[in-house]
Motif scaffolding. Structure first.
Motif, PDB file in Angstrom:
ATOM      1  N   ARG A 156      -9.953   3.279   8.933  1.00  0.00           N
ATOM      2  CA  ARG A 156      -9.744   4.592   8.326  1.00  0.00           C
ATOM      3  C   ARG A 156      -9.364   4.499   6.847  1.00  0.00           C
ATOM      4  O   ARG A 156      -9.500   5.472   6.110  1.00  0.00           O
ATOM      5  CB  ARG A 156      -8.668   5.357   9.096  1.00  0.00           C
ATOM      6  N   ALA A 157      -8.873   3.333   6.438  1.00  0.00           N
ATOM      7  CA  ALA A 157      -8.458   3.149   5.038  1.00  0.00           C
ATOM      8  C   ALA A 157      -9.002   1.817   4.537  1.00  0.00           C
ATOM      9  O   ALA A 157      -8.247   0.874   4.273  1.00  0.00           O
ATOM     10  CB  ALA A 157      -6.945   3.192   4.928  1.00  0.00           C
TER      11      ALA A 157
ATOM     12  N   ALA B 279       1.204   4.177  -2.926  1.00  0.00           N
ATOM     13  CA  ALA B 279       0.988   5.608  -2.691  1.00  0.00           C
ATOM     14  C   ALA B 279       2.184   6.426  -3.175  1.00  0.00           C
ATOM     15  O   ALA B 279       2.024   7.477  -3.799  1.00  0.00           O
ATOM     16  CB  ALA B 279       0.737   5.859  -1.207  1.00  0.00           C
TER      17      ALA B 279
ATOM     18  N   ARG C  88     -10.143   0.674   1.818  1.00  0.00           N
ATOM     19  CA  ARG C  88      -9.908   0.202   0.450  1.00  0.00           C
ATOM     20  C   ARG C  88      -8.470  -0.243   0.214  1.00  0.00           C
ATOM     21  O   ARG C  88      -8.097  -0.534  -0.919  1.00  0.00           O
ATOM     22  CB  ARG C  88     -10.280   1.304  -0.545  1.00  0.00           C
ATOM     23  N   THR C  89      -7.697  -0.316   1.253  1.00  0.00           N
ATOM     24  CA  THR C  89      -6.302  -0.716   1.117  1.00  0.00           C
ATOM     25  C   THR C  89      -6.163  -2.237   1.116  1.00  0.00           C
ATOM     26  O   THR C  89      -7.047  -2.974   1.555  1.00  0.00           O
ATOM     27  CB  THR C  89      -5.466  -0.152   2.276  1.00  0.00           C
TER      28      THR C  89
ATOM     29  N   ASP D 264       0.835  -1.206   0.000  1.00  0.00           N
ATOM     30  CA  ASP D 264       0.000   0.000   0.000  1.00  0.00           C
ATOM     31  C   ASP D 264       0.869   1.254   0.000  1.00  0.00           C
ATOM     32  O   ASP D 264       0.597   2.228  -0.716  1.00  0.00           O
ATOM     33  CB  ASP D 264      -0.917   0.017   1.226  1.00  0.00           C
ATOM     34  N   THR D 265       1.921   1.219   0.813  1.00  0.00           N
ATOM     35  CA  THR D 265       2.817   2.370   0.896  1.00  0.00           C
ATOM     36  C   THR D 265       3.528   2.606  -0.432  1.00  0.00           C
ATOM     37  O   THR D 265       3.610   3.747  -0.917  1.00  0.00           O
ATOM     38  CB  THR D 265       3.849   2.154   2.013  1.00  0.00           C
TER      39      THR D 265
ATOM     40  N   VAL E 203      -6.464   1.497  11.785  1.00  0.00           N
ATOM     41  CA  VAL E 203      -5.953   1.884  10.472  1.00  0.00           C
ATOM     42  C   VAL E 203      -6.827   1.315   9.364  1.00  0.00           C
ATOM     43  O   VAL E 203      -7.150   2.004   8.387  1.00  0.00           O
ATOM     44  CB  VAL E 203      -4.492   1.429  10.315  1.00  0.00           C
TER      45      VAL E 203
ATOM     46  N   THR F 242      -1.486   8.538   1.668  1.00  0.00           N
ATOM     47  CA  THR F 242      -2.046   8.777   0.340  1.00  0.00           C
ATOM     48  C   THR F 242      -1.106   9.645  -0.491  1.00  0.00           C
ATOM     49  O   THR F 242      -0.267  10.382   0.056  1.00  0.00           O
ATOM     50  CB  THR F 242      -3.394   9.497   0.437  1.00  0.00           C
TER      51      THR F 242
ATOM     52  N   THR G 179       2.289   2.879   8.048  1.00  0.00           N
ATOM     53  CA  THR G 179       1.088   3.697   7.841  1.00  0.00           C
ATOM     54  C   THR G 179       0.531   3.437   6.440  1.00  0.00           C
ATOM     55  O   THR G 179       0.674   4.276   5.545  1.00  0.00           O
ATOM     56  CB  THR G 179       1.392   5.200   8.026  1.00  0.00           C
TER      57      THR G 179
ATOM     58  N   GLN H  30      -2.240   3.713   5.361  1.00  0.00           N
ATOM     59  CA  GLN H  30      -3.292   4.672   5.004  1.00  0.00           C
ATOM     60  C   GLN H  30      -2.734   5.919   4.350  1.00  0.00           C
ATOM     61  O   GLN H  30      -3.494   6.809   3.954  1.00  0.00           O
ATOM     62  CB  GLN H  30      -4.116   5.047   6.244  1.00  0.00           C
TER      63      GLN H  30
END
Length: 218
Positions: A199-200, A45, A202-203, A41-42, A196, A116, A112, A114
């Protein structure tokens, strides 16, 4: 294109070596899966953020290149970490990235998922007018640090993985103009992982956590 480069500091996700505070309730294999999803994910982003360069500093370069989950780090310059403690590895990553490409450096970790492209772009823009940018974490640490010029003295000796790490790091930035980003939550334990993911949603991280939760209820 931004004139800022982005560095991701990461461990190769191996059972028993990453996210050990997730065990229990998760097994070492499950914790490693969550870590792998957080890293992907990171990287997604960062890849979607305009940057002069993208660097991945890992603890095991050959193993990372051989790991099929990451495709060898396509789009990133993969370098090894230097130093023992986290402060040394952070300072080394800043210094090595700046030596390769002498433009402002943003550094994030893999805790993290989440994060973006919008937040990263905001951090990069902040370095146009400030000497540093700081992203505080809810646990008292920090999730992002950016410096217009890499300076190991700004990191070496900062006590890491403590509730006052962020405050200590900010003191090391005395004399610099510092922009501050929103507080994010690091994935440290099961409770923060759930926060986490909520809060996110769709990750990859949230999807993996949901799969593990579903499996546990069967």
């Amino acid at each position: 294109m931004s004139n800022t480069q982005i560095v991701v500091l990461a461990k190769r996700p191996r059972p028993g070596f990453v996210k050990t505070r997730l065990t229990p309730p998760y097994t070492p294999e499950e914790a490693a899966e969550l870590a792998a999803c957080a890293l992907r994910d990171t990287l997604d982003a960062v890849a979607a953020t305009p940057a002069a360069a993208r660097v991945l500093a890992v603890d095991d370069v050959p193993g990372f290149h051989a790991d099929p989950r990451f495709g060898g780090g396509a789009g990133f310059t993969v370098i090894g970490q230097r130093g023992g403690g986290l402060d040394e590895r952070l300072a080394g990553a800043f210094g090595d990235a700046y030596a390769r490409c002498p433009v402002p450096v943003l550094l994030v970790g893999m805790d993290t998922p989440q994060v973006t492209p919008e937040l990263l772009s905001r951090a990069a823009a902040a370095l146009d007018g400030c000497d540093a940018v700081f992203g505080p974490a809810a646990d008292g640490g920090f999730w992002l640090l950016g410096l217009r010029r890499a300076d190991p003295a700004r990191l070496l000796g900062v006590p890491m993985s403590r509730p006052d790490t962020g405050a200590a790091q900010l003191r090391r930035l005395d004399g610099l103009s510092v922009a501050t980003l929103p507080v994010l939550t690091d994935v440290d334990d099961a409770a923060s992982a759930r926060e986490v993911a909520a809060r996110a949603p769709r990750t990859r991280f949230a999807a993996a956590l949901a799969r593990l939760a579903a499996g546990a209820t069967r």
